[in-house]
Enzyme design. Sequence first.
Site, mmCIF file in Angstrom:
data_model
loop_
_atom_site.group_PDB
_atom_site.id
_atom_site.type_symbol
_atom_site.label_atom_id
_atom_site.label_comp_id
_atom_site.label_asym_id
_atom_site.label_seq_id
_atom_site.Cartn_x
_atom_site.Cartn_y
_atom_site.Cartn_z
ATOM 1 N N ASP A 266 -20.786 -47.742 35.397
ATOM 2 C CA ASP A 266 -20.275 -47.950 36.744
ATOM 3 C C ASP A 266 -20.916 -46.863 37.621
ATOM 4 O OD1 ASP A 266 -18.640 -48.828 38.861
ATOM 5 O OD2 ASP A 266 -17.210 -47.233 38.438
ATOM 6 N N ASP B 251 -14.551 -46.176 35.151
ATOM 7 C CA ASP B 251 -13.271 -45.501 35.387
ATOM 8 C C ASP B 251 -12.329 -46.302 36.279
ATOM 9 O OD1 ASP B 251 -14.579 -45.240 37.826
ATOM 10 O OD2 ASP B 251 -13.567 -43.353 38.278
ATOM 11 N N ASP C 164 -3.469 -34.482 -0.532
ATOM 12 C CA ASP C 164 -4.651 -33.639 -0.472
ATOM 13 C C ASP C 164 -5.968 -34.384 -0.648
ATOM 14 O OD1 ASP C 164 -2.994 -31.485 -0.168
ATOM 15 O OD2 ASP C 164 -2.982 -30.964 -2.290
ATOM 16 N N CYS C 165 -5.923 -35.602 -1.169
ATOM 17 C CA CYS C 165 -7.195 -36.266 -1.472
ATOM 18 C C CYS C 165 -7.052 -37.779 -1.332
ATOM 19 C CB CYS C 165 -7.658 -35.920 -2.882
ATOM 20 S SG CYS C 165 -6.613 -36.633 -4.159
ATOM 21 N N CYS D 119 -12.377 -40.005 -6.772
ATOM 22 C CA CYS D 119 -11.888 -39.167 -5.664
ATOM 23 C C CYS D 119 -12.997 -38.779 -4.692
ATOM 24 C CB CYS D 119 -11.227 -37.899 -6.207
ATOM 25 S SG CYS D 119 -9.536 -38.169 -6.754
ATOM 26 N N ASP E 32 -16.058 -34.103 -11.546
ATOM 27 C CA ASP E 32 -15.127 -34.790 -10.638
ATOM 28 C C ASP E 32 -14.623 -33.862 -9.538
ATOM 29 O OD1 ASP E 32 -13.167 -36.657 -9.631
ATOM 30 O OD2 ASP E 32 -11.699 -35.374 -10.635
ATOM 31 N N THR F 107 -19.465 -45.523 41.106
ATOM 32 C CA THR F 107 -18.490 -44.653 41.753
ATOM 33 C C THR F 107 -17.528 -44.049 40.739
ATOM 34 O OG1 THR F 107 -18.635 -46.060 43.700
ATOM 35 C CG2 THR F 107 -16.798 -44.509 43.607
ATOM 36 N N CYS G 288 -4.543 -39.543 -3.560
ATOM 37 C CA CYS G 288 -3.162 -39.529 -3.054
ATOM 38 C C CYS G 288 -2.958 -40.678 -2.083
ATOM 39 C CB CYS G 288 -2.893 -38.229 -2.292
ATOM 40 S SG CYS G 288 -3.187 -36.727 -3.202
#
Length: 770
Positions: free
Chosen positions: A470, A667, A22-23, A428, A753, A472, A26
């Site tokens: 680019d 591309d 969760d944090c 934390c 905290d 085209t 962890c």
Amino acid sequence: MSDSRTNDGTSHQARYKVGGMDCASCAAKIDTAARRIAGVEDVSVSVAAGTMTVSHDGSADLAAMEKKVSGLGYSLRALGKKGRVEGGVPSSVLPDISPSGREDAPSHDHHEHGPGCRHDHGGHHGGGHDHEDHDHDHAEIEGLHGHDHAPMDGPWWKSKKGRLTIVVGLALVIAYGVGHLIPAYDSYIFTAAMLFGLVPIARRAIMAAFAGTPFSIEMLMTIAAVGAVIIDASEEAAAVVFLFLVGELLEGVAAGKARSGIQSLTALVPKTALLEEGGKTREVPAENLTVGSVILVRPGDRISADGIIVAGTSAIDEAPVTGESTPVSKSEGEQVFAGTINGDAALRIRVTAAAEDNTIARVVRLVEEAQEKKAPTERFIDRFSRYYTPGVVVVAALVAILPPLVVGADWSEWVYKGLAILLIGCPCALVISTPAAIAASLSSGARRGLLLKGGAVLETLGKLTAVAFDKTGTLTLGKPQVTDVIAFGRNADDVLRISAALETGSSHPLAMAILARAAEYELDIPAASAAKALGGKGVTAIVEGEEVFLGSPKAAVERVSLPMAHSRRITALNDEGKTVSVLIVGGVLAGAIAMRDEPRVDAKSGLKLLADAGVKTVMLTGDNARTAEAIGKDLGIEVRAELMPEDKSRIVGELKREGFVVGKVGDGINDAPALAAADIGIAMGGGTDVALETADAAVLHGRVSDIAAMIELSKRTMRNIWQNITIALGLKAVFLVTTIIGVTGLWPAILADTGATVLVTINALRLLRR
């Protein structure tokens, strides 16, 4: 185990879904525990995605690592390699970001927990795993492992984390009631209430210490609570443990919300599909569809798989996948994506990718893996926190010891202050400040069709001072369009109609442009016979009883005389970068058709957005100078034309030497060297495999304006990160001072905290807004 165990000098990877993370605290504990296993070379942990990738040399005992992480109270589920499915989503649509050389991870969980396996993050200690997201091939006994790490999908009070918090809260209320009735025993009563929550916290602290993280928040919390009991502040100790659990519960809720930001995309894909077999249609689970299956999609339904239309024409709403707000008309032979919405007609679609490899699944994987790649700011904060937490412990010890020893101050008062500083010092909020913001931005970008391969890419985008495009397929659409139909001896409709007759059946780009314009005008195209291509000149055929020629002006002059006025008109069109084909019917000049690869609709406005942001733009193209200059003049961009691939890469290098931070957008295969040479390479949607795999980022729907959107997203993210760091350090500084001067104590310390962590997470979640 499916990981190879041969130590052949190559690097292998195993990837896991981690439950109960969760944090940042962890993530740090898991990272440290995994790195202590011999043979592990690198570990990447993402709180937001709930994933971990372990790079190892092939000799690492992954089972031992899984056992060690599970012992900390986190569940692990191995994620196997997702290989490319034959006929699946083309890389031209979405980059394949699977790291090369990844091997399949273990196919099942390893839960050989050692002593203390009942520890969890957030107090899950009363029951067993929630197996919603676990694939086990063996039964597990409820309550055996004693921790629950399922995502907090339902109401918070139904989770084990929520239930533990409620139990400790009720114990605290009862302790207050009984303590007032029996004041002589109130310290024992509050200590008992405290132990309901402190026991699982202490167990986790001990396991973390054995796994290499002695200065975890659980350890600081345990020392503070036990110390408070020793100095006869058991009431505050019980309250602080309860507030700690409330804070962790809030962190879990916030982390779940952040994680669902990108995972919500998966909900767009329907659970079922209408499969056609043997002339009949039946409803089947979408996840069971195989490549090559044919499905029926009714008007208004979501498309349940990536595929190719085999029958039907309909407007497709692609906003869920590409962010494109306007429905796109698609017909037979065109690609459609899972999660998009069929418009006004039924479609039959041949499936080209299995459920785990469809476009949305790959976007989710891209973002989850990108979240594991740390940005420079995040790496700095991580290094800082390694020294920060031990430093806080030293400061707390000095605050508790020095005043009584040096000036004879009251031990109880200063030990109390030292314990409060321990709680204030938890890093934390500081450590989560950067990854929370980056994770939210990566998710937000993906939902708009902006795919970024990691935090470092996101951070660098905001620093770009020059972008090379680019032409085209990037600034232009990549295919010619008819721009002018000129009538000389026939009317414009006749010129287009007869030209289309000549080009029917051809797949040449210029022929396709003429046929598309004729179809747009709904012209009745006559039949052509005796068609013959004249190499480098044009094409001839018999149409409506007359010999017809369509070809270059130079070849046309060999057949008929071209009046000066017409010649000047054709030259002017050439100067605009257009290709002109001349039509001759029965030996008489009939007309001409001009075609050009036109700029994208938003190219001009997209370049202006970059210019307004102070970013230099330049077009790098291999096309001829006249055509490039004509497009460049229309768009207002500096042009470098007639370039070879190595020239583009060289120019990018020159810009970097001039002090620019350079982005390259392209591309094509010829763009790959320049994409790699740039600080940030960006591939346009519809690009080639090589361009997408070389690039650091991709624009799914190919809008030029999205380059500016990427840069703005980066700048917003960095502002958010600095706000988070200010919140985290600012609150700690305030409470540090107020604690030392005696204004605040243990209760406000724990709020400083957990409150800062929740505030930082909520602030980061603002980035999920479009």
